[in-house]
Design an enzyme around this catalytic site. Structure first.
Site, PDB file in Angstrom:
ATOM      1  N   TYR A 159       0.698  -0.964   0.258  1.00  0.00           N
ATOM      2  CA  TYR A 159       0.162  -0.045   0.358  1.00  0.00           C
ATOM      3  C   TYR A 159       0.885   1.185  -0.154  1.00  0.00           C
ATOM      4  CZ  TYR A 159       0.090  -0.254   5.384  1.00  0.00           C
ATOM      5  OH  TYR A 159       0.462  -0.207   6.329  1.00  0.00           O
ATOM      6  N   GLU A 160       0.311   2.868  -0.084  1.00  0.00           N
ATOM      7  CA  GLU A 160       1.029   3.946  -0.419  1.00  0.00           C
ATOM      8  C   GLU A 160       1.614   3.558  -2.078  1.00  0.00           C
ATOM      9  OE1 GLU A 160       0.241   6.810   0.364  1.00  0.00           O
ATOM     10  OE2 GLU A 160      -1.213   5.851   2.391  1.00  0.00           O
ATOM     11  N   GLY A 161       1.330   2.389  -2.967  1.00  0.00           N
ATOM     12  CA  GLY A 161       3.038   2.564  -3.799  1.00  0.00           C
ATOM     13  C   GLY A 161       3.095   1.185  -3.703  1.00  0.00           C
TER      14      GLY A 161
END
Length: 570
Positions: A427-429
């Site tokens: 998550y978050e890239g």
């Protein structure tokens, strides 16, 4: 689970490795004196040890659940969140104008690291609010700021981030959620979002969603997206939660870890929202939230690694098995167990130093407006996120190994760290996207930001050659090799050639930075002692990895496409 917040480790690293004092020397952060910083770290450590750590196992064994449209959190989480909110921990770096402490972001990152080691599932809740606070401070109207920021900063309300949809994950521009102007300053938001951490809960009075959606005149792709603030309960004239908005939780995901963190599928059916920032400027506004969130996710990885390491060390100090070289009664004195534990500790220090150095760069950019600090912060962010979470995964996996057969027995709690931290690399890239960002956007300056970092590393190594020649030579040599590979990458016009070696390049850069910070720590203690010994573990056992990594970077992409899809078995 045994956990002690590493307060002294943060104090040492902030004082002697990443130089927080330069932040306190600015007008913007002049109140961040040594005494204030020590008090913040000490009190936060007490919260982590006494309140949050005892909740970690309960969150895993009794997950959040959805009952008749209402999300019930794990036992003790409401009380734990209340302690976080009442302590002011949500607003450490938020503006004092709306109730925040206004302290350096580096302190906020340090506290989030400690909280992640104590209870990662619960830490996610205030972390998401912090990101929303940043986005609203930078882009919201004065009216929205006045209503929402004090309640988010105090922890009375919490925030979320709604990007992902079933067909739009990393490709955010493919999302289909719609926004229609109601003609009264509000918008009707319709669509479905998935993977919404803490999308609903019972620990605070309202949940405020930042939702990306497309206005009717929004262009395809990311340039046509707008950002909206959509609360669970629409505030009444007095600013209190009023009528329920037209949104609902469809379901909660059943995840491999982070069971105490309710991850929701959210449905918006003409829900009332308010525009944040300019129409079609949603990505710029959202990235205000995401950039610092990426660093904090790296800190989550480091914190989880700390928790896993402490858990493994405690077990190794108790477990009796076989003869050891010195006759010590437990497995901690077996060479292979020592190998695992020392490598875990060395990597945690390296990742944490990178994390805090990035946070200091962000603070210096905030305080001075310097383009150089801005470039450094931008360059370090993907490294801190990817390496921090990779270390979290590796250390927690090794923690299971230290436990031997008991590591796969859930009652020991060792596996929970590994299960909980795994998603941080996604998550978050994803970490692959972080690496691609590093070799693309972050090298668009011709490598200038990278070369400035390498120059600093080599200058320190040169000056350390008289006192610690073995450590200094190792750092200088690896930095030179990294410089040559950076020059090769900058010279590649084909982006795919860069992307094929992006992940090993990022890891190699992190390895060299880790050596740099270990050398600084060894110098700070005078060249002898535990930190120098740990630096030698890092230089001898972990830093040499850079050779294979840099070799892989230069292979390029051609061999990856030499195999057809049929060859791959498709």
């Amino acid at each position: 689970m045994p956990y002690t917040a590493p307060v002294s480790e943060f104090k040492f690293t902030l004082d002697h490795v990443v130089d927080l004092a330069q932040v306190a020397a600015t007008d913007r952060f002049s109140e961040a004196t040594a005494d204030v910083c020590e008090a913040i770290l000490t009190e936060a450590g007490r919260l982590c040890d006494d309140i949050m750590a005892p909740l970690n196992r309960a969150g895993d064994l009794t997950p959040a659940r959805l009952e008749n449209g209402v999300v019930r959190t794990s036992p003790g989480f409401a009380e734990g969140y209340k302690a976080i909110a009442e302590g002011g921990w949500v607003g450490i770096s938020a503006s004092p104008e709306h109730g925040g402490m206004g302290l350096p972001f580096a302190l906020s990152v340090a506290v989030n690291d400690m909280m992640s080691g104590a209870c990662l599932s619960l830490q996610l809740c205030p972390l998401l609010s912090q990101g929303q606070i940043e986005a609203l401070e930078a882009h919201a109207s004065d009216e929205l700021k006045a209503l929402y920021l004090p309640k988010l900063i105090s922890g009375e309300w919490t925030g979320t981030m709604n990007l992902t949809e079933p067909q739009a994950g990393s490709d955010v521009g493919a999302l289909s959620s719609k926004a229609a102007d109601n003609g009264d300053g509000t918008y009707a938001i319709t669509g479905q979002k998935i993977y919404i951490s803490w999308g609903d809960h019972d620990v605070a009075g309202n949940v405020c969603h930042l939702v990306l959606a497309r206005l009717p005149d929004g262009k395809p792709g990311t340039k046509g997206l707008s950002l909206f603030l959509v609360p669970k309960y629409i505030p009444d004239d007095a600013g209190n939660p009023g009528v329920a908005n037209s949104l609902s939780v469809v379901s909660l995901e059943h995840k491999m870890g982070l069971h105490g963190s309710p991850t929701a599928v959210m449905q918006y059916d003409g829900a009332t929202g308010w525009l944040v920032g300019d129409p079609h400027g949603g990505i710029a506004a959202m990235f205000t939230m995401m950039n610092n969130a990426r660093l904090n996710v790296g800190a989550q990885g480091v914190g989880a690694a700390e928790g896993a390491y402490q858990h493994a060390l405690a077990y190794a100090l108790e477990r009796k098995q076989g003869r050891t070289p010195t006759g010590h009664p437990t497995i901690v004195d077996h060479a292979d167990v020592r190998r695992m534990l020392t490598a875990m500790k060395a990597d945690i220090f390296a990742a944490r130093a990178i994390e805090l150095a990035c946070a200091v760069a962000i603070d210096m950019e905030t305080a001075t407006g310097s383009a150089d600090w801005s470039a450094r912060a931008a360059f370090l962010t993907p490294i801190a996120k990817a390496f921090g979470t990779d270390v979290g995964i590796a250390v927690s996996r090794e923690g299971v190994q230290v436990h031997g057969g008991m590591g796969v027995i859930e009652e020991t709690g060792a596996a929970q760290f590994s299960r909980d931290v795994r998603v941080t690399a996604i998550y978050e890239g994803t970490n692959g996207i972080q690496a691609m960002d590093l070799v693309a956007r972050k090298l668009m300056d011709g490598g200038e930001a990278a070369y400035r970092l390498l120059e600093e590393i080599e200058t320190q190594a040169e000056s350390a050659r008289t006192t610690l020649p073995d450590l200094a030579d190792a750092v200088w040599n690896t930095s030179e090799s990294l410089r040559e590979t950076t020059e090769w990458l900058v010279g590649q016009s084909d982006a795919n050639q860069r992307f094929a070696g992006a992940v090993p390049y990022l890891r190699a850069f992190a390895r060299v930075l880790g050596g740099h910070y270990h050398l600084k720590a060894a110098l700070a203690e005078g060249g002898s002692g535990a930190r120098s010994a740990l630096a030698r573990v890092y230089m001898g056992r972990l830093l040499p990895e850079y050779l294979g990594l840099l070799e892989e970077v230069r292979v390029g992409a051609d061999d990856l496409y030499a195999l057809s899809l049929e060859d791959l078995g498709a």
